[in-house]
Design a protein around this motif. Structure first.
Motif, short mmCIF file in Angstrom:
data_model
loop_
_atom_site.label_atom_id
_atom_site.label_comp_id
_atom_site.label_asym_id
_atom_site.label_seq_id
_atom_site.Cartn_x
_atom_site.Cartn_y
_atom_site.Cartn_z
N SER A 169 -13.23 -42.24 63.83
CA SER A 169 -14.47 -42.06 64.60
C SER A 169 -14.30 -40.98 65.68
CB SER A 169 -14.88 -43.37 65.27
OG SER A 169 -14.17 -43.55 66.49
N THR A 170 -13.09 -40.50 65.87
CA THR A 170 -12.86 -39.56 66.97
C THR A 170 -13.20 -38.14 66.54
OG1 THR A 170 -10.58 -39.15 66.30
CG2 THR A 170 -10.93 -40.97 67.82
N ASP A 171 -13.62 -37.33 67.51
CA ASP A 171 -13.84 -35.90 67.24
C ASP A 171 -12.54 -35.27 66.77
OD1 ASP A 171 -16.44 -36.00 67.92
OD2 ASP A 171 -16.24 -34.94 69.85
N VAL A 172 -11.44 -35.72 67.39
CA VAL A 172 -10.14 -35.12 67.08
C VAL A 172 -9.87 -35.17 65.57
CG1 VAL A 172 -7.64 -35.42 67.39
CG2 VAL A 172 -9.15 -35.56 69.36
N VAL A 173 -10.11 -36.33 64.97
CA VAL A 173 -9.83 -36.46 63.53
C VAL A 173 -10.99 -35.93 62.68
CG1 VAL A 173 -9.51 -38.15 61.66
CG2 VAL A 173 -8.16 -38.33 63.74
N SER A 174 -12.22 -36.22 63.08
CA SER A 174 -13.33 -35.87 62.19
C SER A 174 -13.67 -34.38 62.23
CB SER A 174 -14.56 -36.71 62.50
OG SER A 174 -15.00 -36.45 63.81
N LYS A 175 -13.40 -33.69 63.35
CA LYS A 175 -13.84 -32.30 63.43
C LYS A 175 -12.77 -31.30 63.82
CE LYS A 175 -18.17 -33.74 65.58
NZ LYS A 175 -18.72 -33.76 66.94
N GLU A 176 -11.66 -31.77 64.41
CA GLU A 176 -10.82 -30.79 65.11
C GLU A 176 -9.42 -30.59 64.54
OE1 GLU A 176 -10.90 -32.36 69.08
OE2 GLU A 176 -13.01 -31.84 69.36
N MET A 177 -9.13 -31.20 63.39
CA MET A 177 -7.75 -31.09 62.92
C MET A 177 -7.51 -29.79 62.15
SD MET A 177 -6.17 -34.78 62.21
CE MET A 177 -6.86 -35.18 60.63
N TYR A 178 -6.35 -29.22 62.37
CA TYR A 178 -5.90 -28.08 61.56
C TYR A 178 -5.13 -28.65 60.39
CZ TYR A 178 -7.29 -24.63 64.99
OH TYR A 178 -8.03 -23.83 65.81
N THR A 179 -5.82 -28.81 59.26
CA THR A 179 -5.24 -29.46 58.09
C THR A 179 -5.09 -28.44 56.97
OG1 THR A 179 -6.20 -31.56 58.74
CG2 THR A 179 -5.68 -31.31 56.41
N PHE A 180 -3.98 -28.48 56.30
CA PHE A 180 -3.73 -27.54 55.20
C PHE A 180 -2.83 -28.20 54.16
CE2 PHE A 180 0.66 -26.59 56.44
CZ PHE A 180 0.65 -27.00 57.77
N ASP A 181 -2.90 -27.67 52.94
CA ASP A 181 -1.99 -28.13 51.90
C ASP A 181 -0.75 -27.27 51.90
OD1 ASP A 181 -3.67 -30.08 51.11
OD2 ASP A 181 -4.41 -29.06 49.32
N ASP A 182 0.41 -27.89 51.84
CA ASP A 182 1.63 -27.07 51.76
C ASP A 182 1.84 -26.64 50.30
OD1 ASP A 182 2.81 -29.13 50.37
OD2 ASP A 182 4.39 -29.52 51.86
N ARG A 183 2.93 -25.95 50.04
CA ARG A 183 3.12 -25.39 48.70
C ARG A 183 3.27 -26.46 47.64
NH1 ARG A 183 4.39 -19.70 49.40
NH2 ARG A 183 4.08 -19.40 51.61
N GLY A 184 3.65 -27.67 48.08
CA GLY A 184 3.77 -28.76 47.11
C GLY A 184 2.48 -29.56 47.00
N GLY A 185 1.40 -29.07 47.61
CA GLY A 185 0.12 -29.75 47.50
C GLY A 185 -0.02 -30.96 48.41
N ARG A 186 0.92 -31.13 49.39
CA ARG A 186 0.80 -32.25 50.33
C ARG A 186 -0.12 -31.86 51.48
NH1 ARG A 186 6.43 -32.53 48.65
NH2 ARG A 186 6.39 -30.41 49.46
N SER A 187 -0.96 -32.78 51.92
CA SER A 187 -1.85 -32.47 53.03
C SER A 187 -1.12 -32.68 54.36
CB SER A 187 -3.09 -33.36 52.97
OG SER A 187 -3.92 -33.04 54.07
N LEU A 188 -0.98 -31.61 55.11
CA LEU A 188 -0.32 -31.66 56.41
C LEU A 188 -1.30 -31.28 57.50
CD1 LEU A 188 3.00 -29.80 55.47
CD2 LEU A 188 2.66 -32.27 55.69
N THR A 189 -1.02 -31.74 58.72
CA THR A 189 -1.90 -31.42 59.85
C THR A 189 -1.06 -31.04 61.06
OG1 THR A 189 -3.70 -32.82 59.08
CG2 THR A 189 -3.62 -32.41 61.44
N LEU A 190 -1.46 -29.96 61.73
CA LEU A 190 -0.79 -29.59 62.99
C LEU A 190 -1.12 -30.67 64.00
CD1 LEU A 190 -1.58 -25.76 63.31
CD2 LEU A 190 0.45 -26.86 62.35
N ARG A 191 -0.11 -31.19 64.70
CA ARG A 191 -0.32 -32.37 65.55
C ARG A 191 -1.40 -32.13 66.62
NH1 ARG A 191 5.49 -32.13 68.84
NH2 ARG A 191 5.08 -30.14 69.85
N PRO A 192 -2.45 -32.98 66.63
CA PRO A 192 -3.46 -32.85 67.69
C PRO A 192 -3.05 -33.60 68.95
CG PRO A 192 -4.18 -34.45 66.07
CD PRO A 192 -2.85 -33.94 65.59
#
Ligand code: HAM
Length: 421
Positions: A58-81
């Motif tokens: 429900s937080t803005d941090v998770v719903s709108k503000e995360m820097y999320t990307f797939d790494d080369r192995g297709g895992r979803s990673l996020t820069l720590r907010p």
């Protein structure tokens, strides 16, 4: 304008201001260290799932503000907010919760939130944080708040306010939730707001829109639903703050931007900053560790925003001129190419003895080199020409007073060693 620029909204520190940034960060860290907190150095990216579960959907941090990307192995990673979820992950993964409790750790580093940049709000920013995990004692709540307050006071900050409230235990929140949901069900809300309130009804207290603030004026307040235990614990925290002469304001409408909070929560607000005035905040998080697959242990901590604290220090003018923004004790100037070789070796010997020093590089005039000495902020400077090398004596000039003193080159180390000078 040069072609390459930093990404939009990141904070950067370079000389001379980086000195003050470092000074602020170190003061915050020192306050944690003198209270028995130990370093935790954690990855800057984690599995996205950690923040979804730990920080809350429900937080803005998770719903709108995360820097999320797939790494080369297709895992979803996020820069720590933020730092708390990562600390919990690491504590659980390495079984630190099986050691003596409480576990007391501090951390410092860059955090990432894709927010709309403005003064004091960045997409990469810096925090110093602490977490005390494992015990529910209100004395620990007090300790955590006092560590932040002590850090602010030792920086010389005066114009800030401490807001506190309690979000109670599960029982307090459950009985409040029934009444709050009932209250909200009668409101005329748009779809997105209703959806957010269904995940966490407390979010509506955090809504900045005038019409929502107005309709929430009569909403039931969690502080009035505290169980006996929660009430007693919160009263103890207040008593300790009062005894320690730490001023606070009870703000029953305070809702922190992250979903894991329970019990005591708090925020420090600078009165000298504009819209982004929160210089630090934190609170207790009772269910977080269990939610992430660990034992059901309580914890409490804070995150202090180094960028904003630096801005607050500058706004309050706390850095006086006695704070020398240089680490250097000595700046050396060589008059010609031969002396330059001599000075290079001397510089190296002085540094071997732990004396902080630098020299003028490049083929500059003596006047240009003296300017560099001034700019370096070093306490002393000296000039070495053929005469100094043959006599073995130099004139050591104290930059601030302009006074000079004759010293033997062979005695420089002794003279400049901090306990002797
Ligand atoms: P937070 O309130 O989200 O808490 O962040 C703590 C502090 O970080 C804020 O008070 C603010 O000073 C700074 N900050 C947050 N976002 C930005 C931004 N975009 N730009 C500049 N500064 C910012 C937490 O992060 C929790 N993990 C604190 C905590 C630790 N709670 C329990 N343990």
């Amino acid at each position: 304008m040069r072609e390459l620029q930093a990404p939009k909204g990141v904070s950067e520190y370079f000389p001379p201001r980086s000195y003050y940034f470092e000074f602020v960060r170190q003061t915050l860290i020192d306050s944690a260290k003198i209270s028995g907190y130990q370093l935790m150095e954690l990855p800057v990216f984690e599995d996205t799932e950690l923040f979804r579960r730990g920080v809350g959907e429900s937080t803005d941090v998770v719903s709108k503000e995360m820097y999320t990307f797939d790494d080369r192995g297709g895992r979803s990673l996020t820069l720590r907010p933020e730092g708390t979820a990562g600390v919990m992950r690491s504590v659980i993964e390495h079984n630190l919760d099986k050691l003596a409790l409480p576990i007391k750790v501090w951390y410092s580093g860059a955090f990432f939130r894709a927010e709309r940049p403005q003064a004091g709000r960045y997409r990469q920013f810096y925090q110093v944080g602490i977490e005390a995990i494992g015990l529910p004692d209100p004395e620990i709540d007090f300790e955590v708040i006092a560590i932040a307050d002590r850090a602010f006071k030792s920086l010389g900050l005066k114009s800030y306010r401490l807001d506190i409230t309690s979000l109670g235990d599960a029982q307090s929140r459950a009985s409040h939730r029934i009444d709050l949901v009932e209250f909200i069900s009668k409101l005329n809300l748009d779809e997105a707001t209703r959806a957010r309130s269904e995940i966490n009804p407390l979010r509506l207290f955090d809504d900045k829109r005038e019409e929502i603030i107005a309709i929430m004026a009569d909403a039931p307040l969690l502080l009035n639903y505290l169980s006996k235990e929660s009430k007693e614990s919160f009263a103890k925290v207040q008593e300790l703050l009062a005894r320690a002469k730490i001023d606070y304001v009870i703000n029953p409408r305070m809702v922190r931007g992250l979903d894991y909070y329970t019990g005591t929560t708090f925020e420090f607000v600078s009165e000298k900053l504009g819209a982004q005035s929160g210089i630090g905040g934190g609170g207790r998080y009772d269910g977080l560790m269990a939610e992430l697959g660990g034992d059901d242990l309580s914890g409490i901590g804070f995150g202090l925003g180094v960028d904003r604290i630096l801005l607050a220090c500058e706004a309050e003018g706390v850095f006086d001129s006695t704070l020398n923004n240089s680490e250097l004790s000595l700046f050396l100037i060589a008059l010609g190419p031969e002396e330059k070789v001599f000075v290079s070796v001397l510089l190296n010997d002085l540094r071997d003895s732990g004396i902080s020093c630098d020299m003028a590089y490049g083929d500059r005039s003596l006047k240009g080199a003296m300017k560099s000495a001034d700019r370096s902020g070093a306490r002393y400077s000296l000039v070495i020409g053929p005469d100094e090398i043959s006599s073995g004596n130099v004139l050591l000039k104290e930059m601030r007073s302009g006074e000079s003193k004759e010293v033997r080159i062979a005695s420089l180390i002794e003279f400049l060693t901090p306990s002797n000078s």
